[in-house]
Scaffold this motif. Structure first.
Motif, short mmCIF file in Angstrom:
data_model
loop_
_atom_site.label_atom_id
_atom_site.label_comp_id
_atom_site.label_asym_id
_atom_site.label_seq_id
_atom_site.Cartn_x
_atom_site.Cartn_y
_atom_site.Cartn_z
N VAL A 124 5.01 -10.08 -5.39
CA VAL A 124 3.64 -10.55 -5.62
C VAL A 124 2.81 -9.45 -6.29
O VAL A 124 2.04 -9.70 -7.21
N GLY A 125 2.99 -8.20 -5.83
CA GLY A 125 2.26 -7.08 -6.43
C GLY A 125 2.63 -6.85 -7.88
O GLY A 125 1.76 -6.53 -8.72
N VAL A 126 3.90 -6.99 -8.21
CA VAL A 126 4.34 -6.84 -9.61
C VAL A 126 3.70 -7.91 -10.47
O VAL A 126 3.18 -7.63 -11.57
N ALA A 127 3.71 -9.16 -9.99
CA ALA A 127 3.08 -10.26 -10.74
C ALA A 127 1.58 -10.03 -10.88
O ALA A 127 1.00 -10.29 -11.95
N ALA A 128 0.95 -9.52 -9.82
CA ALA A 128 -0.49 -9.25 -9.88
C ALA A 128 -0.80 -8.17 -10.92
O ALA A 128 -1.80 -8.24 -11.62
N SER A 129 0.07 -7.16 -11.02
CA SER A 129 -0.12 -6.11 -12.03
C SER A 129 -0.12 -6.70 -13.43
O SER A 129 -0.95 -6.34 -14.28
N ALA A 130 0.83 -7.62 -13.68
CA ALA A 130 0.90 -8.26 -14.99
C ALA A 130 -0.33 -9.12 -15.24
O ALA A 130 -0.96 -9.04 -16.31
N PHE A 131 -0.71 -9.93 -14.26
CA PHE A 131 -1.85 -10.83 -14.41
C PHE A 131 -3.14 -10.07 -14.65
O PHE A 131 -3.93 -10.40 -15.55
N LEU A 132 -3.39 -9.04 -13.85
CA LEU A 132 -4.64 -8.29 -13.96
C LEU A 132 -4.73 -7.51 -15.27
O LEU A 132 -5.80 -7.39 -15.86
N SER A 133 -3.60 -6.98 -15.72
CA SER A 133 -3.59 -6.27 -17.01
C SER A 133 -3.94 -7.22 -18.14
O SER A 133 -4.73 -6.90 -19.04
N LEU A 134 -3.34 -8.42 -18.11
CA LEU A 134 -3.64 -9.42 -19.13
C LEU A 134 -5.08 -9.91 -19.04
O LEU A 134 -5.75 -10.12 -20.06
N ALA A 135 -5.57 -10.07 -17.80
CA ALA A 135 -6.96 -10.52 -17.62
C ALA A 135 -7.93 -9.52 -18.24
O ALA A 135 -8.88 -9.90 -18.94
N ALA A 136 -7.70 -8.22 -17.99
CA ALA A 136 -8.57 -7.19 -18.57
C ALA A 136 -8.53 -7.24 -20.09
O ALA A 136 -9.57 -7.13 -20.76
N ALA A 137 -7.32 -7.42 -20.66
CA ALA A 137 -7.20 -7.47 -22.11
C ALA A 137 -7.88 -8.71 -22.69
O ALA A 137 -8.54 -8.65 -23.74
N GLU A 138 -7.73 -9.84 -22.01
CA GLU A 138 -8.33 -11.08 -22.51
C GLU A 138 -9.85 -11.02 -22.49
O GLU A 138 -10.52 -11.47 -23.43
N PHE A 139 -10.42 -10.45 -21.43
CA PHE A 139 -11.88 -10.33 -21.38
C PHE A 139 -12.38 -9.35 -22.44
O PHE A 139 -13.40 -9.61 -23.09
N LEU A 140 -11.66 -8.25 -22.64
CA LEU A 140 -12.06 -7.30 -23.68
C LEU A 140 -11.90 -7.94 -25.06
O LEU A 140 -12.68 -7.65 -25.99
N GLY A 141 -10.92 -8.84 -25.19
CA GLY A 141 -10.70 -9.52 -26.46
C GLY A 141 -11.85 -10.41 -26.89
O GLY A 141 -11.99 -10.73 -28.07
N THR A 142 -12.70 -10.82 -25.95
CA THR A 142 -13.87 -11.62 -26.32
C THR A 142 -14.90 -10.77 -27.07
O THR A 142 -15.78 -11.33 -27.74
#
Length: 447
Positions: A103-121
């Protein structure tokens, strides 16, 4: 002798401020930006919505009551795995340890992508290269924690403090507006009064409990706390109160500032409020707040997740390499392994599947966690307990029943996840029995 690597020696550098910061920081992330609208849409009654957020907080306090006893009584780093292994044996310990780590590994992937997607706006180039930027975020946070526990500790305390300040600022802005002002001229479909049933309320509570997930973060560092007998219980309860107050304040403020129909239809209700207050700067502020939320939570995940492997390795349930600790107090092999496995998830999107499965597995792990409390009370009555759970056995039994109810309703709604969970249990039980037999054989073999 190379002193930069120590085997099996985490360092007692942490205290109460970090323990509170890591609990609050792991809970309060991008989820609170999306969840109010989702919950309102699932349970279309503002009073019930607020009661569900309060009920989620009470659930956390009931779980903290159990965790405070067993994690302070066995102050080892490793999180859920430690008491489950001690109370229920290798098989269940292995299952919970692996589950929470995945679950922690998946959360690392999700949160990294979330940060990138928000910055992408804000930055078009980032939007075009989201996965690559996400990997850079993940590597940056990994490098920070590789340097040492001290660096991760201060990053967590600072980011958590800033997140709380920003959320309180949003609450203040929302409450300063006239009621319904933030809704503006937004058109929505008429609010349909749907009947409330036990299943809809349970579904809403599942969602709320998921947004509160992470309340237990300090137990992953119990072996590194200078005074775990005092600090682990205090951190669990104090952080729970902080998060409950923040979540209730945020939802109350959003319900007041937005028409309830607008809240139901909004995927980012905070963004609606901020944009109403700041005009053209709103989208920039929202994006920056979201990036900070994601990165602060990512730091907490990256910092805590290696401790699960470390705890299992101490008991011979994982590679001994996971016990390698550098001069800064970081389990480097375990840290690197989690990051390496998160990177392909970032590019594949496989974390979505893992997260859907994780909902059932975390609830199952919570059931075993509470069962380990009863097992330890029965089989190790003389264990020194700096904190003793209040309301024994009624309150621990109550939270066990709540977890079982949430798990059963989740499996009914997600039967595929339930089947996969059953398969994982079926695999872990014989593996655990085999490892237990091997340990007994080695112990019985004369030297």
């Amino acid at each position: 002798m190379n002193t930069s690597v120590q085997t099996g020696q985490l360092q007692k550098r942490l205290g109460l401020p970090f323990a509170i910061a890591v609990c609050v920081g792991l809970v309060v992330g991008t989820g609170i930006m999306r969840a109010p609208g989702e919950i309102a849409n699932m349970v279309p009654d503002p009073t019930v919505v607020m009661l569900l957020w309060l009920a989620g907080g009470l659930y956390v306090i009931l779980m903290a009551n159990v965790a405070a006893e067993i994690s302070s009584a066995i102050p080892r780093s490793g999180g859920h795995y430690i008491p489950v292994h001690e109370g229920l044996g290798d098989s269940m310990g292995l299952l919970v340890g692996w589950t929470m780590w995945v679950v922690g590994v998946a959360a690392s992937a999700f949160l990294s992508l979330a940060a990138a997607e928000f910055l992408g706006t804000l930055v078009p180039w980032v939007a075009d290269h989201g996965p690559t930027v996400a990997v850079l975020f993940l590597l940056g946070v990994t490098a920070l924690n590789w340097a040492g526990v001290e660096e991760g500790r201060w990053a967590q305390i600072g980011s958590t403090g800033l997140k709380i300040a920003l959320l309180l600022a949003v609450v203040g802005v929302a409450l300063a507006m006239p009621a319904g002002k933030a809704a503006g001229e937004i058109e929505t479909a008429p609010l349909v009064a749907e009947p409330l049933t036990i299943l809809t309320v349970l579904a809403g509570l599942q969602f709320v409990v998921a947004v509160y997930d992470g309340w237990y973060a300090s137990i992953y560092f119990a072996g590194e706390d200078k005074d775990p007998g005092r600090n682990i219980p205090r951190s669990l309860f104090q952080s729970a109160i902080i998060v409950i107050l923040i979540y209730l304040a945020v939802n109350w403020a959003l319900i007041r500032a937005l028409d309830f129909a607008v809240l139901r239809a909004s995927t980012l209700p905070m963004a609606t409020v901020i944009e109403a207050a700041t005009g053209r700067w709103g989208s920039i502020i929202v994006a920056l707040v979201a990036v900070l939320m994601a990165l602060g939570t990512l730091n907490a995940v990256v910092m805590s997740n290696p401790r699960a492997l470390y705890g299992m390795a101490e008991d011979g349930l994982f590679l001994k390499s996971a016990l390698k600790v550098n001069r800064g107090g970081t389990p480097t092999f375990a840290l690197a392994l989690g990051t390496v496995l998160a990177i392909p998830l970032i590019y594949s999107g496989g974390y979505v599947f893992v997260f859907r499965l994780a909902g059932a597995m975390v609830l199952f792990g919570s059931c075993l966690f509470v069962l380990s409390y009863f097992a330890l009370r029965k089989h190790r009555p003389d264990l020194t307990r700096p904190y003793r759970a209040r309301g024994h056995p009624v309150l621990p039994a109550l939270v066990l029943l709540i977890n079982l109810a949430l798990l059963i309703s989740f499996v009914i709604a997600e039967p595929i996840s339930g089947a996969i969970m059953a398969g994982m249990i079926a695999i872990c039980i014989p593996v655990g029995f085999h490892l237990d037999r091997e340990k007994r054989r080695l112990t019985a073999t004369p030297v």
